[in-house]
Scaffold this motif. Structure first.
Motif, PDB file in Angstrom:
ATOM      1  N   ALA A  86       0.834  -1.192   0.000  1.00  0.00           N
ATOM      2  CA  ALA A  86       0.000   0.000   0.000  1.00  0.00           C
ATOM      3  C   ALA A  86       0.872   1.245   0.000  1.00  0.00           C
ATOM      4  CB  ALA A  86      -0.906  -0.001   1.233  1.00  0.00           C
ATOM      5  N   PRO A  87       0.448   2.289  -0.749  1.00  0.00           N
ATOM      6  CA  PRO A  87       1.294   3.482  -0.867  1.00  0.00           C
ATOM      7  C   PRO A  87       1.668   4.103   0.469  1.00  0.00           C
ATOM      8  CG  PRO A  87      -0.464   3.540  -2.481  1.00  0.00           C
ATOM      9  CD  PRO A  87      -0.753   2.376  -1.584  1.00  0.00           C
ATOM     10  N   ASP A  88       0.814   4.006   1.497  1.00  0.00           N
ATOM     11  CA  ASP A  88       1.123   4.668   2.755  1.00  0.00           C
ATOM     12  C   ASP A  88       1.967   3.804   3.681  1.00  0.00           C
ATOM     13  OD1 ASP A  88      -0.780   2.789   3.461  1.00  0.00           O
ATOM     14  OD2 ASP A  88      -1.821   4.125   4.854  1.00  0.00           O
ATOM     15  N   THR A  89       2.275   2.586   3.301  1.00  0.00           N
ATOM     16  CA  THR A  89       3.067   1.728   4.176  1.00  0.00           C
ATOM     17  C   THR A  89       4.459   2.298   4.379  1.00  0.00           C
ATOM     18  OG1 THR A  89       1.835  -0.210   3.413  1.00  0.00           O
ATOM     19  CG2 THR A  89       3.898  -0.619   4.553  1.00  0.00           C
ATOM     20  N   MET A  90       5.064   2.809   3.324  1.00  0.00           N
ATOM     21  CA  MET A  90       6.387   3.425   3.455  1.00  0.00           C
ATOM     22  C   MET A  90       6.337   4.631   4.391  1.00  0.00           C
ATOM     23  SD  MET A  90       9.615   3.596   2.861  1.00  0.00           S
ATOM     24  CE  MET A  90      10.235   2.823   1.362  1.00  0.00           C
ATOM     25  N   THR A  91       5.328   5.447   4.247  1.00  0.00           N
ATOM     26  CA  THR A  91       5.189   6.616   5.116  1.00  0.00           C
ATOM     27  C   THR A  91       5.080   6.198   6.570  1.00  0.00           C
ATOM     28  OG1 THR A  91       4.079   7.852   3.346  1.00  0.00           O
ATOM     29  CG2 THR A  91       3.762   8.642   5.604  1.00  0.00           C
ATOM     30  N   ARG A  92       4.274   5.172   6.823  1.00  0.00           N
ATOM     31  CA  ARG A  92       4.107   4.696   8.197  1.00  0.00           C
ATOM     32  C   ARG A  92       5.385   4.053   8.720  1.00  0.00           C
ATOM     33  NH1 ARG A  92       0.345   0.705   8.744  1.00  0.00           N
ATOM     34  NH2 ARG A  92       0.161   0.315   6.511  1.00  0.00           N
ATOM     35  N   ALA A  93       6.091   3.326   7.866  1.00  0.00           N
ATOM     36  CA  ALA A  93       7.342   2.692   8.291  1.00  0.00           C
ATOM     37  C   ALA A  93       8.390   3.744   8.636  1.00  0.00           C
ATOM     38  CB  ALA A  93       7.849   1.765   7.197  1.00  0.00           C
ATOM     39  N   ARG A  94       8.508   4.775   7.809  1.00  0.00           N
ATOM     40  CA  ARG A  94       9.477   5.835   8.094  1.00  0.00           C
ATOM     41  C   ARG A  94       9.128   6.542   9.401  1.00  0.00           C
ATOM     42  NH1 ARG A  94       9.412   9.872   3.532  1.00  0.00           N
ATOM     43  NH2 ARG A  94      11.064  10.825   4.783  1.00  0.00           N
ATOM     44  N   ALA A  95       7.828   6.792   9.631  1.00  0.00           N
ATOM     45  CA  ALA A  95       7.414   7.441  10.882  1.00  0.00           C
ATOM     46  C   ALA A  95       7.739   6.550  12.077  1.00  0.00           C
ATOM     47  CB  ALA A  95       5.921   7.747  10.831  1.00  0.00           C
ATOM     48  N   ALA A  96       7.519   5.250  11.932  1.00  0.00           N
ATOM     49  CA  ALA A  96       7.823   4.323  13.023  1.00  0.00           C
ATOM     50  C   ALA A  96       9.317   4.298  13.314  1.00  0.00           C
ATOM     51  CB  ALA A  96       7.326   2.923  12.671  1.00  0.00           C
ATOM     52  N   LEU A  97      10.132   4.266  12.275  1.00  0.00           N
ATOM     53  CA  LEU A  97      11.586   4.268  12.468  1.00  0.00           C
ATOM     54  C   LEU A  97      12.055   5.556  13.131  1.00  0.00           C
ATOM     55  CD1 LEU A  97      12.647   2.617   9.104  1.00  0.00           C
ATOM     56  CD2 LEU A  97      13.143   1.715  11.390  1.00  0.00           C
ATOM     57  N   ARG A  98      11.411   6.670  12.819  1.00  0.00           N
ATOM     58  CA  ARG A  98      11.795   7.933  13.461  1.00  0.00           C
ATOM     59  C   ARG A  98      11.437   7.936  14.948  1.00  0.00           C
ATOM     60  NH1 ARG A  98      10.295  10.195   8.314  1.00  0.00           N
ATOM     61  NH2 ARG A  98       8.186  10.636   9.060  1.00  0.00           N
ATOM     62  N   GLU A  99      10.502   7.076  15.355  1.00  0.00           N
ATOM     63  CA  GLU A  99      10.206   6.912  16.781  1.00  0.00           C
ATOM     64  C   GLU A  99      11.147   5.909  17.438  1.00  0.00           C
ATOM     65  OE1 GLU A  99       6.120   6.256  18.020  1.00  0.00           O
ATOM     66  OE2 GLU A  99       5.413   7.007  16.081  1.00  0.00           O
ATOM     67  N   VAL A 100      11.386   4.784  16.750  1.00  0.00           N
ATOM     68  CA  VAL A 100      12.095   3.659  17.364  1.00  0.00           C
ATOM     69  C   VAL A 100      13.605   3.879  17.404  1.00  0.00           C
ATOM     70  CG1 VAL A 100      12.629   1.199  17.112  1.00  0.00           C
ATOM     71  CG2 VAL A 100      10.278   2.012  16.793  1.00  0.00           C
ATOM     72  N   VAL A 101      14.186   4.406  16.326  1.00  0.00           N
ATOM     73  CA  VAL A 101      15.647   4.532  16.276  1.00  0.00           C
ATOM     74  C   VAL A 101      16.184   5.451  17.367  1.00  0.00           C
ATOM     75  CG1 VAL A 101      17.610   5.315  14.889  1.00  0.00           C
ATOM     76  CG2 VAL A 101      15.854   3.858  13.858  1.00  0.00           C
ATOM     77  N   PRO A 102      15.609   6.618  17.623  1.00  0.00           N
ATOM     78  CA  PRO A 102      16.138   7.435  18.730  1.00  0.00           C
ATOM     79  C   PRO A 102      16.074   6.715  20.073  1.00  0.00           C
ATOM     80  CG  PRO A 102      14.772   8.776  17.297  1.00  0.00           C
ATOM     81  CD  PRO A 102      14.572   7.358  16.863  1.00  0.00           C
ATOM     82  N   ARG A 103      15.035   5.911  20.313  1.00  0.00           N
ATOM     83  CA  ARG A 103      14.965   5.116  21.538  1.00  0.00           C
ATOM     84  C   ARG A 103      16.092   4.097  21.575  1.00  0.00           C
ATOM     85  NH1 ARG A 103      10.044   1.947  21.335  1.00  0.00           N
ATOM     86  NH2 ARG A 103      10.862   1.105  23.296  1.00  0.00           N
ATOM     87  N   LEU A 104      16.371   3.506  20.427  1.00  0.00           N
ATOM     88  CA  LEU A 104      17.443   2.519  20.331  1.00  0.00           C
ATOM     89  C   LEU A 104      18.800   3.164  20.598  1.00  0.00           C
ATOM     90  CD1 LEU A 104      18.220  -0.392  19.580  1.00  0.00           C
ATOM     91  CD2 LEU A 104      18.176   0.309  17.179  1.00  0.00           C
ATOM     92  N   VAL A 105      19.012   4.338  20.033  1.00  0.00           N
ATOM     93  CA  VAL A 105      20.268   5.061  20.245  1.00  0.00           C
ATOM     94  C   VAL A 105      20.429   5.428  21.718  1.00  0.00           C
ATOM     95  CG1 VAL A 105      21.468   7.227  19.748  1.00  0.00           C
ATOM     96  CG2 VAL A 105      20.437   5.913  17.875  1.00  0.00           C
ATOM     97  N   THR A 106      19.353   5.926  22.332  1.00  0.00           N
ATOM     98  CA  THR A 106      19.402   6.272  23.764  1.00  0.00           C
ATOM     99  C   THR A 106      19.682   5.032  24.613  1.00  0.00           C
ATOM    100  OG1 THR A 106      17.872   8.123  23.439  1.00  0.00           O
ATOM    101  CG2 THR A 106      18.081   7.252  25.678  1.00  0.00           C
ATOM    102  N   LEU A 107      19.029   3.927  24.271  1.00  0.00           N
ATOM    103  CA  LEU A 107      19.261   2.671  24.992  1.00  0.00           C
ATOM    104  C   LEU A 107      20.724   2.265  24.909  1.00  0.00           C
ATOM    105  CD1 LEU A 107      18.277  -0.001  26.356  1.00  0.00           C
ATOM    106  CD2 LEU A 107      17.792  -0.845  24.033  1.00  0.00           C
ATOM    107  N   LEU A 108      21.269   2.327  23.716  1.00  0.00           N
ATOM    108  CA  LEU A 108      22.655   1.896  23.534  1.00  0.00           C
ATOM    109  C   LEU A 108      23.626   2.817  24.281  1.00  0.00           C
ATOM    110  CD1 LEU A 108      24.331  -0.262  22.178  1.00  0.00           C
ATOM    111  CD2 LEU A 108      24.365   1.124  20.090  1.00  0.00           C
ATOM    112  N   ARG A 109      23.340   4.104  24.304  1.00  0.00           N
ATOM    113  CA  ARG A 109      24.209   5.038  25.037  1.00  0.00           C
ATOM    114  C   ARG A 109      24.187   4.771  26.545  1.00  0.00           C
ATOM    115  NH1 ARG A 109      26.134   8.791  21.730  1.00  0.00           N
ATOM    116  NH2 ARG A 109      24.898   9.489  19.917  1.00  0.00           N
ATOM    117  N   SER A 110      23.118   4.150  27.030  1.00  0.00           N
ATOM    118  CA  SER A 110      23.006   3.885  28.468  1.00  0.00           C
ATOM    119  C   SER A 110      23.742   2.616  28.891  1.00  0.00           C
ATOM    120  CB  SER A 110      21.523   3.759  28.856  1.00  0.00           C
ATOM    121  OG  SER A 110      20.985   2.515  28.422  1.00  0.00           O
ATOM    122  N   VAL A 111      24.265   1.882  27.915  1.00  0.00           N
ATOM    123  CA  VAL A 111      24.936   0.613  28.216  1.00  0.00           C
ATOM    124  C   VAL A 111      26.402   0.880  28.546  1.00  0.00           C
ATOM    125  CG1 VAL A 111      25.622  -1.627  27.279  1.00  0.00           C
ATOM    126  CG2 VAL A 111      23.371  -0.670  26.713  1.00  0.00           C
TER     127      VAL A 111
END
Length: 298
Positions: free
Chosen positions: A30-55
């Protein structure tokens, strides 16, 4: 035979009878799947980066033989690979099976000795920005992924989302930190990547051939908040089919995050069943336990 709930209850409200069973290939395009995936990654990746910095130490055991540092380094390789796939650049040679991906991942980790958490966190953030920029320009109907598999660009983005969710879970579990997985993120990862991959790859790719034997089963998978899918196991093969969901061995109503962790082997099935995250019923629900020994996501 009359369907018997197992354990305790039958279909839930968001998996109502009569909902369409659909092919996985329709889930990711579906055309909006990419849009939703990019939005999800913009939420998840910063959390992942913060998590890794705390290790403080990436030498802690994480999953299998991998340390936390290995998991983080692997994520940088996935980011690079999925970005290259979207950009039309060459991707690593690998057979998309459990054994094939284990070999390819081991080779990449052996060539990359960076394990410092702050460096890996920076690298993940930079690569994620590059991925998003390439994804924003993607107009191709399909791109060539691993093993020459043609995928819609949205499926590549959803694959990256799945990898971030799963490996964020690995790092958090290994270091005693929280890593909540939001339902709509897990749903997007499954419907946008896992199911399209099952449809696109050879039918033997996600099945443990040594364990499959003569196992045959048909499962009506009902993702809560999502779609219904008919999963068919047939003596070493797994396909996603359209068909009559009444002619199945079992129905499975699943919270997407719980299903993802169970399928990928990060969580045993008992707790999600007892907690209502997974609910099974039908003529032969015990076949689901056998299925978990047969399915082998790369």
């Amino acid at each position: 035979m009359t369907d018997t709930p197992y354990p305790g209850r039958g279909p839930d409200a968001d998996a109502r009878e009569g909902a369409d069973t659909v092919r996985a290939a329709t889930h990711g395009g579906a055309p909006d799947t990419m849009t939703r995936a990019r939005a999800a990654l913009r939420e998840v990746v910063p959390r992942l980066v913060t998590l890794l910095r705390s290790v403080p130490d990436t030498g802690s055991a994480a999953v299998g033989t991998w340390t936390v540092g290995d998991v983080a380094a692997h994520l940088t390789h996935v980011l690079r690979m999925d970005t290259d796939a979207l950009a039309g650049a060459p991707v690593p040679e690998a057979t998309v099976t459990t054994a094939g991906m284990a070999e390819a991942n081991a080779e990449m980790l052996a060539l990359d000795d960076e394990r410092a958490p702050s460096v890996l966190a920076d690298h993940i953030g930079t690569l994620a920005d590059e991925f998003d920029a390439v994804a924003s320009r993607s107009r191709a109907a399909t791109v060539d992924w691993l093993q020459g598999t043609p995928l819609p660009p949205s499926a590549v983005a959803c694959h990256l989302l799945e990898e971030c969710l799963i490996h964020g879970h690995d790092i958090a579990t290994a270091t005693g930190r929280p890593w909540p997985i939001r339902r709509h993120h897990a749903l997007l990862a499954i419907e946008g990547a896992v199911l399209p991959l099952i449809a696109a790859l050879p039918p033997t790719a996600m099945v443990n051939q040594d364990r499959a034997g003569s196992f045959r089963a048909r499962f009506d998978l009902r993702l809560r908040g999502g779609r219904r899918t008919l999963m068919v196991f047939d003596r070493g093969s797994l396909t996603i089919e359209a068909g009559d969901a009444r002619d199945v061995d079992a129905h499975l109503s699943a919270d997407p995050a719980a299903l993802m962790l169970v399928f990928i082997g990060r969580q045993a099935i008992g707790r999600p069943l007892l907690g209502g995250k997974l609910t099974a019923w039908g003529p032969r629900p015990w076949k689901l336990l056998r299925m978990l020994t047969v399915i082998s996501p790369p």
